[in-house]
Design an enzyme around this catalytic site. Structure first.
Site, PDB file in Angstrom:
ATOM      1  N   SER A 190       0.820  -1.094  -0.050  1.00  0.00           N
ATOM      2  CA  SER A 190       0.059   0.042  -0.041  1.00  0.00           C
ATOM      3  C   SER A 190       0.953   1.170  -0.104  1.00  0.00           C
ATOM      4  O   SER A 190       1.781   1.399  -0.749  1.00  0.00           O
ATOM      5  CB  SER A 190      -0.983   0.044   1.303  1.00  0.00           C
ATOM      6  OG  SER A 190      -1.800   0.999   1.010  1.00  0.00           O
ATOM      7  N   ASP A 277      -9.461  -5.141  -4.935  1.00  0.00           N
ATOM      8  CA  ASP A 277      -8.848  -3.838  -4.140  1.00  0.00           C
ATOM      9  C   ASP A 277      -9.820  -2.632  -4.359  1.00  0.00           C
ATOM     10  O   ASP A 277      -9.781  -2.146  -5.327  1.00  0.00           O
ATOM     11  CB  ASP A 277      -7.474  -3.784  -4.209  1.00  0.00           C
ATOM     12  CG  ASP A 277      -6.817  -3.092  -3.349  1.00  0.00           C
ATOM     13  OD1 ASP A 277      -7.358  -2.033  -2.738  1.00  0.00           O
ATOM     14  OD2 ASP A 277      -5.564  -3.045  -3.417  1.00  0.00           O
ATOM     15  N   HIS A 316      -7.774  -5.430  -0.239  1.00  0.00           N
ATOM     16  CA  HIS A 316      -6.606  -4.736  -0.251  1.00  0.00           C
ATOM     17  C   HIS A 316      -5.386  -5.172   0.653  1.00  0.00           C
ATOM     18  O   HIS A 316      -4.273  -4.988   0.440  1.00  0.00           O
ATOM     19  CB  HIS A 316      -6.988  -3.271   0.451  1.00  0.00           C
ATOM     20  CG  HIS A 316      -5.725  -2.365   0.879  1.00  0.00           C
ATOM     21  ND1 HIS A 316      -5.022  -1.881  -0.598  1.00  0.00           N
ATOM     22  CD2 HIS A 316      -5.336  -1.607   1.514  1.00  0.00           C
ATOM     23  CE1 HIS A 316      -4.105  -1.124  -0.183  1.00  0.00           C
ATOM     24  NE2 HIS A 316      -4.203  -0.966   1.064  1.00  0.00           N
TER      25      HIS A 316
END
Length: 333
Positions: A190, A277, A316
């Site tokens: 991320s 995601d 995610h």
């Protein structure tokens, strides 16, 4: 006539008793809508006038879940093969570090001190420097070393892109001194993918690339990610959106330009992204891969993009659950 007057009066009275509350409800709804509209209009101006608000929304370092976790005691949370300690990348800044040993050493790790954990770097297992984005840092067969950037968790200081990159570089060099010629890899997740490409670009520019770079749920650059993030949905089509929000991110010296960094990276690169995601959309990871595939510096190095279908529901932050991950990692190096 008297009866007719009384009938009309009764009807009027009845209408008033129904209409009154209706008008009152409509009035309250109108006030609520005006209040919501006022907040909606005010927020962009607040962000523009106070750029630090936008920086906090990018880093979200004030969000700590679970809230009452004691980072000094990972063993209280089932991580009895993990040791917590602190390093000082610069004067006055202490950062919290976790070292998780490979699964083959979990049993032996029970109750051991830092000296024992440091000695395990001499074992034959490779090392992964993990630049965080979620809690799933256990990789079978690897030493996993992760840390809280300055301003996160129990680390000192305030977050910034330059500070986060400096912390990552410091910890990489600290690890390199201990592992020597053994494989040392970098994994970013991320927001950590932006830190990871910043770090690896610096390492490659110095002629000391890591053994590999893994990017999990990456974006191209912070402007494109902010534009695609669910939080921006309510403002995305507002006139002046870029001026209010995206230019304010740039004003905070926050770029995380992975799309530029891949032109300076010269080591095997693996990109992992789940198709479902919703935080960092799949198309941004795919776009980064397409840019990387044109990079001259990556020519001759293994470059892979591994998508995870919607049916797996990894979203995610759950790619680490994939049973195929160990095989993917072995093949990518």
């Amino acid at each position: 006539m008297t009866d007719f007057y009384l009938l009309i009066s009764g009807i009027q009275s009845s209408n008033l008793s129904v209409t009154g509350p209706t008008y009152g409800l409509m009035g309250r709804l109108k006030r609520i809508l005006l209040w919501v509209l006022g907040v909606y209009i005010t927020i962009p101006f607040l962000v523009k006038l106070c750029p630090s608000i936008q920086a906090k929304l990018v880093f979200l370092n004030f969000v700590r879940l679970p809230y009452f976790i004691d980072l000094k005691r990972p063993q209280d949370h089932g991580l009895n093969h993990t040791y917590n300690f602190y390093l000082q990348p610069e004067t006055g800044v202490n950062i919290g570090v976790w070292h998780t040993v490979p699964d083959q050493m979990w049993k032996e790790a029970q109750g051991k001190d830092r000296e024992w954990y440091d000695s395990t770097f001499k074992s034959p297992y490779p090392v992964m420097l993990y630049l965080h984005g979620n809690a799933g840092t256990s990789l079978l067969g690897y030493h996993v070393v992760t840390f809280d950037y300055r301003g996160w968790g129990d680390s000192d200081g305030s977050p910034s892109e330059s500070g986060m990159t400096s912390d990552a570089l410091f910890l990489y060099q600290w690890l390199k001194e201990r592992v020597g010629s053994k494989p040392l890899n970098v994994w970013g997740h991320s927001l950590g993918t932006g830190v990871a490409t910043n770090l690896v670009r610096r390492l490659c520019d110095r002629g000391m690339p890591p053994n590999s770079l893994v990017l999990e749920s990456p974006f191209t650059n912070i402007r494109e990610e902010a534009k695609s993030h669910p939080f921006s949905m309510v403002y995305r089509y507002l006139p002046g959106f870029e001026w209010f929000f995206l230019d304010t991110i740039s004003a905070n010296d926050i770029r995380f330009a992975s799309d530029e960094n891949v032109d300076h990276i010269s080591c095997p690169l693996l990109i992992l992204h789940a198709e479902d995601d919703s935080v960092v959309p799949f198309h941004l990871g795919k776009k980064l891969y397409n840019i990387a595939s044109q990079s001259k510096s990556l020519s001759g190095h293994k470059l892979q993009f591994i998508p995870f279908p919607v049916s797996l529901a990894y979203k995610h932050k759950f790619i680490y659950r994939s049973p195929e991950l160990p095989h993917i990692l072995r093949y990518s190096n």
